[in-house]
Design an enzyme around this catalytic site. Structure first.
Site, PDB file in Angstrom:
ATOM      1  CG  HIS B 126      -1.914   0.947   1.403  1.00  0.00           C
ATOM      2  ND1 HIS B 126      -1.694   2.242   1.792  1.00  0.00           N
ATOM      3  CD2 HIS B 126      -3.251   0.844   1.197  1.00  0.00           C
ATOM      4  CE1 HIS B 126      -2.844   2.885   1.834  1.00  0.00           C
ATOM      5  NE2 HIS B 126      -3.806   2.066   1.476  1.00  0.00           N
ATOM      6  CG  ASP B 203       0.294  -2.720   6.042  1.00  0.00           C
ATOM      7  OD1 ASP B 203      -0.704  -2.884   6.766  1.00  0.00           O
ATOM      8  OD2 ASP B 203       0.275  -2.029   4.996  1.00  0.00           O
ATOM      9  CD  GLN B 206      -7.270  -4.539   3.709  1.00  0.00           C
ATOM     10  OE1 GLN B 206      -8.226  -5.284   3.942  1.00  0.00           O
ATOM     11  NE2 GLN B 206      -7.422  -3.264   3.417  1.00  0.00           N
ATOM     12  CE  LYS B 229      -7.458  -0.363   6.105  1.00  0.00           C
ATOM     13  NZ  LYS B 229      -8.116   0.146   4.901  1.00  0.00           N
ATOM     14  CB  CYS B 367      -3.676   3.325  -1.606  1.00  0.00           C
ATOM     15  SG  CYS B 367      -4.792   4.653  -1.231  1.00  0.00           S
TER      16      CYS B 367
HETATM   17  C1  LIG Z   1      -2.568  -2.984   3.347  1.00  0.00           C
HETATM   18  C2  LIG Z   1      -2.881  -1.633   3.880  1.00  0.00           C
HETATM   19  N1  LIG Z   1      -1.929  -0.920   4.472  1.00  0.00           N
HETATM   20  C3  LIG Z   1      -2.169   0.302   4.977  1.00  0.00           C
HETATM   21  C4  LIG Z   1      -3.410   0.882   4.890  1.00  0.00           C
HETATM   22  C5  LIG Z   1      -3.622   2.256   5.456  1.00  0.00           C
HETATM   23  O1  LIG Z   1      -4.458   2.199   6.555  1.00  0.00           O
HETATM   24  P1  LIG Z   1      -4.973   3.535   7.253  1.00  0.00           P
HETATM   25  O2  LIG Z   1      -5.511   4.400   6.164  1.00  0.00           O
HETATM   26  O3  LIG Z   1      -6.028   3.052   8.193  1.00  0.00           O
HETATM   27  O4  LIG Z   1      -3.814   4.136   7.950  1.00  0.00           O
HETATM   28  C6  LIG Z   1      -4.431   0.181   4.267  1.00  0.00           C
HETATM   29  C7  LIG Z   1      -5.769   0.799   4.127  1.00  0.00           C
HETATM   30  O5  LIG Z   1      -6.358   0.877   3.074  1.00  0.00           O
HETATM   31  C8  LIG Z   1      -4.166  -1.103   3.753  1.00  0.00           C
HETATM   32  O6  LIG Z   1      -5.120  -1.800   3.144  1.00  0.00           O
END
Ligand SMILES: Cc1ncc(COP(=O)(O)O)c(C=O)c1O
Lengths: 146, 408
Positions: B126, B203, B206, B229, B367
């Site tokens: 991401h 990370d 998900q 999430k 993203c």
């Molecule tokens: C794999 C992954 N990493 C990071 C994020 C970023 O999360 P947040 O916007 O809650 O900080 C997301 C959210 O879409 C994600 O799916």
């Protein structure tokens, strides 16, 4: 100049009438899709990065030139619904004077129930495109006056 | 333990938003990868906090402050248990996954990354797990290395081994990909990295709502996720870090709560976890995160995993026969979502029509622009599932796509 503004209004009226025929969203969107498919494309070689307006979701290319005191726009998008709406914007704005373009607030979009597509949150490039069209008009007017 | 909740209708009944209509149609919410909906208990926890307990934490001797502090700190213990951390002070509250990654990139980076060092990520990250590292590399004169992915959307362990070198300072990788659904073999990767003494950050944005996470069993050095999430509120997240690493790192932001003593000459920083928690946090959100964990526990991962795997399988089986539909991300190990493109139809167009049908999916690059570039698509359509989704909703999605195809 007053003539040109009313010409723009006439075109907007025409679009509103055209869309009044649809009473369900499907028909309306099928019409927009049809318009999108008809819109003359910008030739591939013109689709350079400096014509590109980056929306997050769909991409839009916009080209503008001045002919006999009128601004001529051509535009394209990789998404058909975006392109259909572009075709309406072009119908209204292309061939108008810079002043008319600068002063319009494009209320017809609201009347035909497509306002959501011109919302910044849609990130389809349309808001930036309208902004860009007005900037072109402004630049052409400055050139004219200068 | 009380009986687990495994009846979908009863689960759905806890989510008020699921009964609303969108564009005159019953909402079909399949954008859980972006954010999940919230059960009534989580919504109530937020209003209860402001109606009954609101006060600042760690500061007052008065009753309200004491109550709020203990409610907030109890959640830290709950999170500790949720991810099986060794100590509760290894749980740092953040604003979300992005907040946690930036904290590590900034603090770990400031202490431990030097000119010429390397940070390794994968090609399926991401933007949140790309940009903070790019910024760090720029600041420190370090290099960002990227582990490529296959056409299926998987990483190659042999390739991974080759990319790790004596200059690798940190590896940061996604547990479950948000655009492809791939579940990475993180336990194996962490073991490989540790053989060379390289710390690994995961990370888990998900992952935590789909699968149980045991940070000690994984031996992860850092693990980050977002409350929103996993049925919790927005604006709260967790950074888990191993005690020794967190102790070695400089604070991220300066302010109240993160200090022991302040004079104009010298400030003595507070101990973990407060060292990394400057300023008044999202107290209501933190408390509601605890309630979201209770919600997950009231169902149990056994059911959650079985149900979501069934939905994904069903979605794949229903979608695969649609002419012109191509899945993006076909890894063997996948979780909770399907991502696809329709031949000749832009994802944006698909999203607009599905929305008119009351179906919320995500369209675009999610993203993860590098992933889209790799697959040479402008974006995908992604349906991502939560525990409250049903097969009927998947069928509505399939019918919606049929409709889209007829319109274009
Ligand atoms: C794999 C992954 N990493 C990071 C994020 C970023 O999360 P947040 O916007 O809650 O900080 C997301 C959210 O879409 C994600 O799916």
């Amino acid at each position: 100049m007053v003539g040109s503004v009313s010409k723009m209004e006439e075109i907007e009226e025409g679009i509103i009438e055209e869309f009044a025929l649809f009473d369900d969203w499907m028909d309306k969107y099928e019409h927009i899709i049809g318009l999108g498919k008809e819109l003359p494309l910008i030739e591939e070689e013109l689709k350079s990065d400096d014509l590109l307006i980056k929306g997050c979701q769909s991409r839009v290319w916009l080209h503008a030139k001045m002919e006999n005191g009128k601004v001529i726009f051509t535009a394209d998008s990789d998404a058909i619904i975006t392109k259909g709406i572009i075709s309406l914007l072009i119908r209204v704005l292309s061939g108008q004077t810079p002043d008319a373009i600068i002063n319009t607030d494009l209320t017809f979009i609201e009347y035909i129930g497509l306002k959501e597509h011109l919302s910044p949150t849609r990130s389809n490039g349309l808001v930036s495109m309208v902004k860009q069209m007005k900037l072109y008009a402004l630049a052409f007017r400055t050139q004219q006056n200068g | 333990m009380s009986e687990l909740l495994t009846d979908i209708d009863a689960i759905r009944a806890q989510f008020p938003i699921l009964s609303r209509e969108v564009n005159g149609k019953q909402l079909v919410y399949l954008d859980n990868g972006a954010t999940s909906q919230k059960p009534q208990s989580v919504i109530d926890a937020i209003s209860h906090y402001y109606e009954y307990e609101n006060s600042n934490i760690h500061r007052g001797v008065h009753t309200l402050s004491q109550e709020a502090t203990s409610a907030y700190e109890d959640v830290r213990k709950k999170v500790q248990k949720f991810i099986n951390a060794k100590h509760d002070h290894e749980v740092i509250f953040t604003s979300g996954t992005t907040g946690g990654i930036n904290l590590v990139a900034s603090s770990f980076g400031a202490s431990l990354v030097r000119k010429g060092d390397e940070i390794l990520i994968t090609a399926m990250e991401h933007h949140s797990n790309i940009v903070p590292w790019q910024m760090l590399c720029e600041r420190r004169g370090a290099h960002l290395k990227v582990l490529p992915i296959s056409k299926e959307g998987e990483i190659d362990i042999e390739e991974f081994k080759k990319l790790i070198g004596p200059k690798t300072e940190l590896i940061s990788l996604v547990h479950v990909s948000n655009s492809l659904g791939t579940i990475n073999p993180i336990k194996e990767m962490i073991e490989i990295a540790h053989a060379q003494n390289i710390p690994v950050m995961i990370d888990g944005a998900q992952a935590v709502h789909h699968t149980p996470v045991d940070v000690q069993d994984l031996d992860a050095d850092f693990y980050v996720f977002s409350a929103h999430k996993m049925y919790g509120p927005t604006g709260v997240g967790v950074l888990y870090g191993k005690e020794e690493l967190l102790n070695d790192m400089k604070p991220y932001q300066g302010g109240g709560d993160m200090i022991k003593s302040v004079t104009f000459e010298k400030t003595v920083y507070n101990d973990l976890p407060h060292k990394f928690e400057a300023g008044t946090p999202n107290i209501a959100g933190g408390i509601a995160l605890g309630v979201a964990i209770d919600f997950i526990n009231s169902i149990g991962y056994e059911f959650i995993m079985k149900h979501e795997a069934e939905l994904s399988r069903f979605a794949v089986s229903q979608l695969k026969d649609i002419a012109g539909l191509r899945f993006i991300g076909t890894a063997k190990e996948r979780a909770g979502l399907v991502s696809f493109v329709l031949d000749g139809i832009h994802p944006y167009d698909t999203g607009v029509i599905l929305d008119k049908l009351g179906i919320a999916v995500r369209t675009g690059h999610h993203c993860t622009q590098p992933v889209m570039n790799f697959f040479e698509v402008p974006g995908t359509v992604r349906a991502s599932f939560a525990v409250y989704n049903t097969k009927q909703e998947v069928i509505k999605l399939v019918e919606g796509i049929d409709r889209v195809k007829r319109m274009f």
